[in-house]
Enzyme design. Structure first.
Site, PDB file in Angstrom:
ATOM      1  N   GLU A  96     -54.988 -46.047  -3.550  1.00 45.63           N
ATOM      2  CA  GLU A  96     -54.503 -45.800  -2.052  1.00 45.63           C
ATOM      3  C   GLU A  96     -53.036 -45.435  -2.038  1.00 45.63           C
ATOM      4  O   GLU A  96     -52.379 -46.378  -2.615  1.00 45.63           O
ATOM      5  CB  GLU A  96     -54.699 -46.734  -0.937  1.00 45.63           C
ATOM      6  CG  GLU A  96     -54.316 -46.413   0.254  1.00 45.63           C
ATOM      7  CD  GLU A  96     -54.529 -47.580   1.198  1.00 45.63           C
ATOM      8  OE1 GLU A  96     -53.558 -47.716   2.165  1.00 45.63           O
ATOM      9  OE2 GLU A  96     -55.565 -48.662   1.199  1.00 45.63           O
ATOM     10  N   ARG A 100     -45.618 -44.705   3.260  1.00 49.18           N
ATOM     11  CA  ARG A 100     -44.547 -45.691   3.597  1.00 49.18           C
ATOM     12  C   ARG A 100     -43.006 -44.795   3.097  1.00 49.18           C
ATOM     13  O   ARG A 100     -42.147 -45.496   3.562  1.00 49.18           O
ATOM     14  CB  ARG A 100     -44.726 -47.093   3.087  1.00 49.18           C
ATOM     15  CG  ARG A 100     -45.900 -47.584   3.597  1.00 49.18           C
ATOM     16  CD  ARG A 100     -45.994 -49.115   3.197  1.00 49.18           C
ATOM     17  NE  ARG A 100     -47.390 -49.692   3.461  1.00 49.18           N
ATOM     18  CZ  ARG A 100     -47.941 -50.800   2.836  1.00 49.18           C
ATOM     19  NH1 ARG A 100     -47.181 -51.440   2.155  1.00 49.18           N
ATOM     20  NH2 ARG A 100     -49.112 -51.200   3.224  1.00 49.18           N
ATOM     21  N   THR A 124     -51.496 -45.675   5.242  1.00 48.50           N
ATOM     22  CA  THR A 124     -50.399 -45.831   6.212  1.00 48.50           C
ATOM     23  C   THR A 124     -50.426 -44.430   7.187  1.00 48.50           C
ATOM     24  O   THR A 124     -49.194 -44.183   7.346  1.00 48.50           O
ATOM     25  CB  THR A 124     -48.910 -46.250   6.033  1.00 48.50           C
ATOM     26  OG1 THR A 124     -49.156 -47.186   4.865  1.00 48.50           O
ATOM     27  CG2 THR A 124     -48.185 -46.772   6.983  1.00 48.50           C
ATOM     28  N   LYS A 185     -61.446 -51.051   7.730  1.00 47.54           N
ATOM     29  CA  LYS A 185     -60.308 -51.558   7.042  1.00 47.54           C
ATOM     30  C   LYS A 185     -60.294 -52.852   8.013  1.00 47.54           C
ATOM     31  O   LYS A 185     -59.972 -52.833   9.128  1.00 47.54           O
ATOM     32  CB  LYS A 185     -59.140 -50.860   6.859  1.00 47.54           C
ATOM     33  CG  LYS A 185     -58.027 -51.822   6.139  1.00 47.54           C
ATOM     34  CD  LYS A 185     -56.764 -50.867   6.298  1.00 47.54           C
ATOM     35  CE  LYS A 185     -55.779 -51.582   5.856  1.00 47.54           C
ATOM     36  NZ  LYS A 185     -54.324 -50.735   5.595  1.00 47.54           N
TER      37      LYS A 185
END
Length: 273
Positions: A96, A100, A124, A185
């Protein structure tokens, strides 16, 4: 035969006009629209995706088989490919890469293009526009820190797996009922009861699976992946900034390979309990 009849004068003016309006005009409009779309993409500097995303079912299988998912923050796009190759050499073939940092999308593209056999997710992801950026760069799945229906709907439209972050029973119910999601998640896991909360969820949400992230480590990953409703756990200890920086500076990624192997072994040992 129709063409021959046309030249013989076998069609009336009204028939020809109807054919023109129903067939020719729409075809010309569609062709013009496609041409405009290509021109717009060229003007915006968009590139063709490096590959077609894996099916949602295939991604769930890959994540479940991998058991530990590295959550990666890329500060230098040049680190992405050697890092993911090192992770793969250590037994981790799902990654992943988060949004960010500004180079996240480019890192996803390079890994998808240059590292064969790695399932790549975009992390994100906060907006529908970021979904498009992720998929256009080759991402196989999308991860968000929370649940956003607009993001989920865009993922559905782009045919990629969406893993939204949830904590409370209400959030779980919202994500599963509104978009029929069955894999979620759990984030931030350690701040909201950790494995104990997920164990409780198994009784009330029997059709759902979770990927806990946040506070997961080599020391406690077994507590999570040993649960029947956990398909894998995400963490960043095997891709810590200092570790990646040192490997990039020296060109020696063996410590990352070793760390990935230990993380994978810990996760698989925990899942076998």
């Amino acid at each position: 035969e129709e063409l021959a009849a046309f030249y013989r004068g076998g069609f009336t003016k009204a028939q020809i006009l109807r054919y023109w309006e129903s067939e020719c005009i729409p075809a010309r409009a569609a062709k013009a629209k496609a041409k405009q779309g290509k021109a717009k993409a060229k003007a915006e500097g968009r590139k063709a995706p490096p590959r077609t995303p894996a099916s949602q079912e295939e991604v769930v299988k890959r994540v479940s088989a991998c058991k530990v998912i590295p959550v990666i923050k890329i500060d230098d796009v040049a680190h992405a490919v050697p890092l993911c190759r090192a992770l793969k050499d250590g037994g981790i073939d799902v990654a992943e890469i988060t949004f960010r940092t500004s180079c996240g999308p480019e890192a996803i593209r390079e890994v998808c293009r240059d590292v064969e056999g790695v399932c790549v997710g975009a992390g994100t992801v906060l907006t529908p526009q970021q979904v498009d950026i992720a998929v256009d760069n080759g991402a196989d799945f999308v991860v968000s820190p929370g649940f956003d229906q607009r993001v989920g709907e865009r993922c559905r439209a782009r045919k990629v797996l969406y893993l939204p972050g949830v904590v409370t029973p209400s959030e779980v119910m919202a994500a599963s009922s509104r978009l029929r999601l069955t894999t979620l998640k759990f984030f931030p896991a350690s701040n909201f009861g950790g494995a104990g909360t997920l164990k409780s969820y198994a009784a009330v949400f029997p059709g759902l699976s979770f990927m806990p992230t946040g506070g997961v480590s080599e020391a406690n990953i077994a507590d999570y992946v040993s649960l029947p409703n956990v398909i894998a756990a995400g963490g960043s200890w095997m891709v810590a900034d200092a570790l990646v920086k040192q490997a990039a500076e020296t060109g020696d990624w063996s410590d990352v390979v070793a760390g990935a192997r230990k993380a994978s072994q810990a996760a698989n040992a925990g899942a076998a309990k």
